[in-house]
Enzyme design. Structure first.
Site, PDB file in Angstrom:
ATOM      1  N   GLN A   1     -45.638  61.818 135.283  1.00  0.00           N
ATOM      2  CA  GLN A   1     -46.096  62.683 135.785  1.00  0.00           C
ATOM      3  C   GLN A   1     -48.237  62.732 135.728  1.00  0.00           C
ATOM      4  OE1 GLN A   1     -43.419  65.480 138.012  1.00  0.00           O
ATOM      5  NE2 GLN A   1     -45.270  67.359 137.714  1.00  0.00           N
ATOM      6  N   GLY A   2     -48.517  62.428 136.364  1.00  0.00           N
ATOM      7  CA  GLY A   2     -50.265  62.269 136.478  1.00  0.00           C
ATOM      8  C   GLY A   2     -50.796  63.712 136.959  1.00  0.00           C
TER       9      GLY A   2
ATOM     10  N   SER B   1     -52.365  67.019 135.849  1.00  0.00           N
ATOM     11  CA  SER B   1     -53.237  68.130 135.815  1.00  0.00           C
ATOM     12  C   SER B   1     -54.542  66.668 134.956  1.00  0.00           C
ATOM     13  CB  SER B   1     -52.198  68.834 134.248  1.00  0.00           C
ATOM     14  OG  SER B   1     -51.921  69.145 134.806  1.00  0.00           O
TER      15      SER B   1
ATOM     16  N   SER C   1     -46.536  63.760 130.754  1.00  0.00           N
ATOM     17  CA  SER C   1     -46.048  63.698 129.396  1.00  0.00           C
ATOM     18  C   SER C   1     -45.175  62.535 128.999  1.00  0.00           C
ATOM     19  CB  SER C   1     -44.719  65.093 129.662  1.00  0.00           C
ATOM     20  OG  SER C   1     -43.972  64.749 130.809  1.00  0.00           O
TER      21      SER C   1
ATOM     22  N   GLU D   1     -36.730  71.244 143.436  1.00  0.00           N
ATOM     23  CA  GLU D   1     -36.162  71.240 142.040  1.00  0.00           C
ATOM     24  C   GLU D   1     -36.148  72.526 141.623  1.00  0.00           C
ATOM     25  OE1 GLU D   1     -35.610  67.581 140.106  1.00  0.00           O
ATOM     26  OE2 GLU D   1     -34.940  67.380 142.354  1.00  0.00           O
TER      27      GLU D   1
ATOM     28  N   ASN E   1     -48.573  82.128 134.245  1.00  0.00           N
ATOM     29  CA  ASN E   1     -48.357  83.383 134.123  1.00  0.00           C
ATOM     30  C   ASN E   1     -48.765  83.835 134.815  1.00  0.00           C
ATOM     31  OD1 ASN E   1     -45.632  82.394 132.916  1.00  0.00           O
ATOM     32  ND2 ASN E   1     -45.694  83.755 131.962  1.00  0.00           N
ATOM     33  N   GLU E   2     -50.932  83.937 134.850  1.00  0.00           N
ATOM     34  CA  GLU E   2     -51.029  84.810 135.605  1.00  0.00           C
ATOM     35  C   GLU E   2     -50.871  83.926 137.218  1.00  0.00           C
ATOM     36  OE1 GLU E   2     -51.510  83.745 132.568  1.00  0.00           O
ATOM     37  OE2 GLU E   2     -51.781  86.108 131.338  1.00  0.00           O
TER      38      GLU E   2
END
Lengths: 363, 406
Positions: free
Chosen positions: B135-136, B138, B170, B253, B384-385
């Site tokens: 998956q591209g 970022s 990844s 998902e 998380n921010e």
């Protein structure tokens, strides 16, 4: 019970409490030195909620444990000054768990009808029972007993006595109100000097006594955690409202991440607490282990709810530290909930012990 | 998956029990004893080979893509049945199909939602034969602010020419294909000028550099694209609709991913407790250890209850809302606390590497590896921010930060 049925119970209760337990009404009561709101209690009774989880055969409504949890949370949310937690959240299920048909027959219909108020003292000190004329006389002292000043009967037990009994708070019992920090609840000390136990008042004896005591403590822990989640939920909502309205530096303070993230953390902690408590009441309904269920609820919600309420004071700034504002009442209520029926740390150790002794699958 | 989302969550108790029994028996027979030890310190080839072997095993058992619709080789499992499968895989401590994760979940969900019939017919059967997808999304300059991505797709005769750089791709090293987000309209507002492409990794102009991460493993790559030609039929959905497609697929998902991760963590916790009990660990004499174990158990049980509610929501509404952000923060921070505890309980021996163990998720039992890798979950999938901004703005309705225009 379906979610929509629980929603209905919540809405009916919330509507009543909005009208009958408003901040103004509460302040009037507190300023007058009241420790209870007995008129409100009668209206809760009129809804049928005193018998909410009591089987119909005992004069109750026969709903489920999650329904009871819903009412408990609403009362915590509204900072209601009623004996509901002690009598309906804790004493009633303890009597139901006692497997003493006569006691259930004689007590539950009156408790479910609100004619009788019960409370509990599971850590009575110097608890003794002596036989006299074939009857049983109970002596001992207990502190931090919820609502004993208006209760008619008390369930007494201790960690090292082989019985659990229901005793009348008669003239042989001395009840002294204690000066608690949470003004919305009434803590009392109780001294029993040879109080006679009625024929059907022995709820458990021998090995069964400690089992029942632990079960009763678990009900108490779950009931107070439902109260704590309700009170924290309200504190959070007040803080969110304030963050949207209060403007500093020319913008609402809720647009600052310092405030926004704190509020998000409160949401996250509340979600986790609510899940732990819901899980506990669902376990009661499905016959899971109430000790494990209560310990999970207390471990998660016991510390999180007072922390949420403390953060709500902080978000309100100076206004949150005033007596007029409800923020401190939520904090004090959640702190008492945290301290009652075993502190969170003790529940966590109990959980770990269950895991290590019995294996994870039995927890 | 969206198709399955309309199915009944509360399958009759017996049907679900039968499935549970069947899956448990199959896993008991097929998960190799000591696979964790065998894979610890494995070479990259050894890891890939083992992943492909487990992929084939799961396929022969019928557990590879039971969540896919029947007409595409799946079993049309309902959400409830998928939950049972995830729970049993976690209970058995089976390897995670990490190498093929995007192939089995993200890509098919995307194509079934927004792909053409020809794309579905071409790619889904190939996945069953082992095609690896990555998956591209970022980029070096587009992390939390993903919508600002700069990789450019320019329309040319018969397709697009794509140039730019992707990061945190990844499994790209093993990948045959890549789901790629690229900007097709630089003049449109950020979210409205992005398209989703299927990129053949063997195309001329694709260059990879392995990215070694904090754990020492290199599961991710930097992906360099230099005028890579992508034919027209590799555009997914409408041009400039890529952001919406990617978001909706991810939302569908999220509920199930939370169940999978939560279950794996619960059983990771249980393996730790069983190990401590079996060793009669001296640490258990200490109150702090009991306190921390009890806290960890309680928070994982609460999280499990919350994940169950997300699944109910997924069934009822076909997707999960902003509550997924709450669950993601809770999961990642529970993982951090759990792995911190595991390291602390193990003491100095935890400081020695026993060789990386890949494919065992975030609860491999190698406590320092799990601890270090726990940052993947507090950072990836929206830090998380960012999640706290989402909770504050979309759940509580707090005002956004004022936009800064330079």
């Amino acid at each position: 019970m379906s979610t929509s049925e629980l929603d209905e119970i919540r809405d009916v209760t919330r509507d009543l409490l909005k009208q009958r337990s408003s901040p103004d009404q509460r302040h009037a009561l507190l300023d007058a030195g009241a420790r209870h709101d007995l008129e409100l209690w009668q209206e809760i009774v009129a809804l049928g909620w005193a018998g909410i989880a009591v089987p119909e055969q005992h004069g109750g409504v026969g709903l489920t444990a999650p329904a009871l949890a819903t009412v408990l949370a609403e009362l915590g949310r509204a900072l209601a000054m009623t004996p509901y937690t002690a009598s309906i959240g804790c004493a009633v299920p303890t009597i139901l768990a006692a497997d003493n048909h006569d006691a259930a027959e004689s007590l539950l219909p009156r408790l479910a009808a609100g004619e009788l108020i019960a409370t509990v003292a599971f850590d009575t000190t110097d608890l003794t029972a002596t036989t006299s004329d074939g009857g049983l006389l109970v002596s001992g002292t207990a502190e931090f007993v919820l609502d004993a000043d208006i209760a008619d009967v008390l369930i007494v037990a201790s960690p090292d006595t082989p019985f659990v009994a229901v005793v009348p708070l008669s003239e042989r019992a001395t009840v002294t109100p204690q000066a608690g920090w949470d003004p919305t609840r009434s803590l009392c000390s109780v001294r029993l000097d040879g109080v006679p136990v009625a024929g059907d008042g022995l709820l458990a004896e021998g090995d069964g006594a400690q089992t029942l005591r632990r079960t009763g403590l678990a009900y108490g822990a779950l009931a107070t955690m439902a109260d704590a989640v309700g009170t924290a939920e309200c504190a959070l909502e007040l803080a969110v409202e304030h963050a949207k309205e209060r403007r500093q530096f020319n913008r609402p303070i809720g647009s600052f991440q310092a405030i926004k993230h704190r509020l998000a953390d409160m949401v996250i902690a509340l979600s986790s607490s609510r899940s732990a408590v819901d899980r506990g009441f669902e376990a009661l309904e499905q016959g899971g282990s109430e000790v494990e269920a209560a310990a999970v609820a207390k471990s998660v919600a016991g510390d999180a709810c007072p922390a949420i309420c403390g953060d709500a004071v902080q978000v309100h700034g100076g206004m949150g530290f005033t007596w007029e504002h409800d923020a401190h009442l939520h904090l004090k209520r959640a702190k008492l909930d945290q301290a009652l029926f075993g502190r969170p740390r003790a529940h966590r150790r109990q959980l770990a012990q269950i895991l290590l002794d019995d294996g994870c699958d039995h927890a | 998956m969206t198709e399955a989302a309309t199915a009944q969550h509360h399958v009759p108790a017996r049907a679900s029990d039968v499935l549970r029994h069947e899956v448990r028996a199959w896993l008991a027979e097929h998960v190799p004893d000591g696979w964790r030890e065998g894979q610890s310190g494995a070479t990259r080839e050894g890891y890939a080979e083992f992943q492909r072997w487990w992929f084939a095993e799961m396929r022969s058992g019928g557990y590879l893509v039971p969540h896919w619709p029947k007409e595409h080789g799946g079993r049309g499992f309902s959400i409830a049945e998928q939950v049972v499968l995830h729970e049993e895989v976690a209970r058995a401590g089976a390897p995670r199909l990490q190498l093929h994760f995007a192939s089995l979940y993200h890509l098919p969900a995307t194509l079934l939602h927004a792909g053409s019939e020809a794309q579905i017919a071409r790619h889904l059967p190939a996945i069953l034969d082992g095609t690896v997808w990555c998956q591209g999304f970022s980029e070096p300059e587009a992390g939390s602010d993903l919508a600002s991505l700069r990789t450019r797709a320019t329309a040319v005769d018969g397709g697009y020419l794509i140039s730019g750089q992707k990061l945190w791709t990844s499994m790209a090293e093993y990948a045959d294909w890549c789901m790629l987000l690229a900007r097709t309209d630089p003049t449109a507002p950020a979210h409205h000028g992005i398209s989703l492409f299927l990129l053949d990794m063997r195309s001329p102009g694709v260059d990879l550099r392995a990215l070694r991460q904090a754990s020492g493993a290199a599961e991710f790559c930097e992906l360099f694209l230099d005028d890579v030609f992508v034919p027209e039929d590799c555009l997914v959905g409408a041009v400039n609709d890529g952001w919406r497609i990617a978001q909706s697929t991810l939302s569908a998902e999220r509920g199930l991913t939370m169940v999978e991760l939560t279950e794996r963590l619960r059983f990771g916790f249980r393996r730790l407790v069983e190990q401590l009990a079996a060793q009669n660990s001296a640490e258990l004499a200490d109150g702090w250890a009991l306190d921390a174990l009890g806290a960890s158990y309680a928070e994982l049980e609460a999280l499990r209850h919350l994940s169950g509610q997300l699944v109910d929501q997924l069934v009822a509404r076909g997707g999960v809302g902003v509550e997924a952000s709450v669950a993601k923060v809770l999961y990642s921070e529970a993982l951090r606390r759990f792995t911190t505890l595991a390291v602390e309980l193990e003491g100095l021996p935890a400081q020695l590497s026993r060789g990386l163990l890949l494919g065992a998720g975030w609860e491999s039992g190698h406590s320092m590896q799990d601890f270090i890798n726990s940052w993947m979950w507090t950072i990836a999938g929206g830090t998380n921010e960012i999640q706290r901004n989402v909770i504050g703005e979309r759940m509580l309705g707090l005002p956004r930060e004022p936009r800064v225009t330079l």
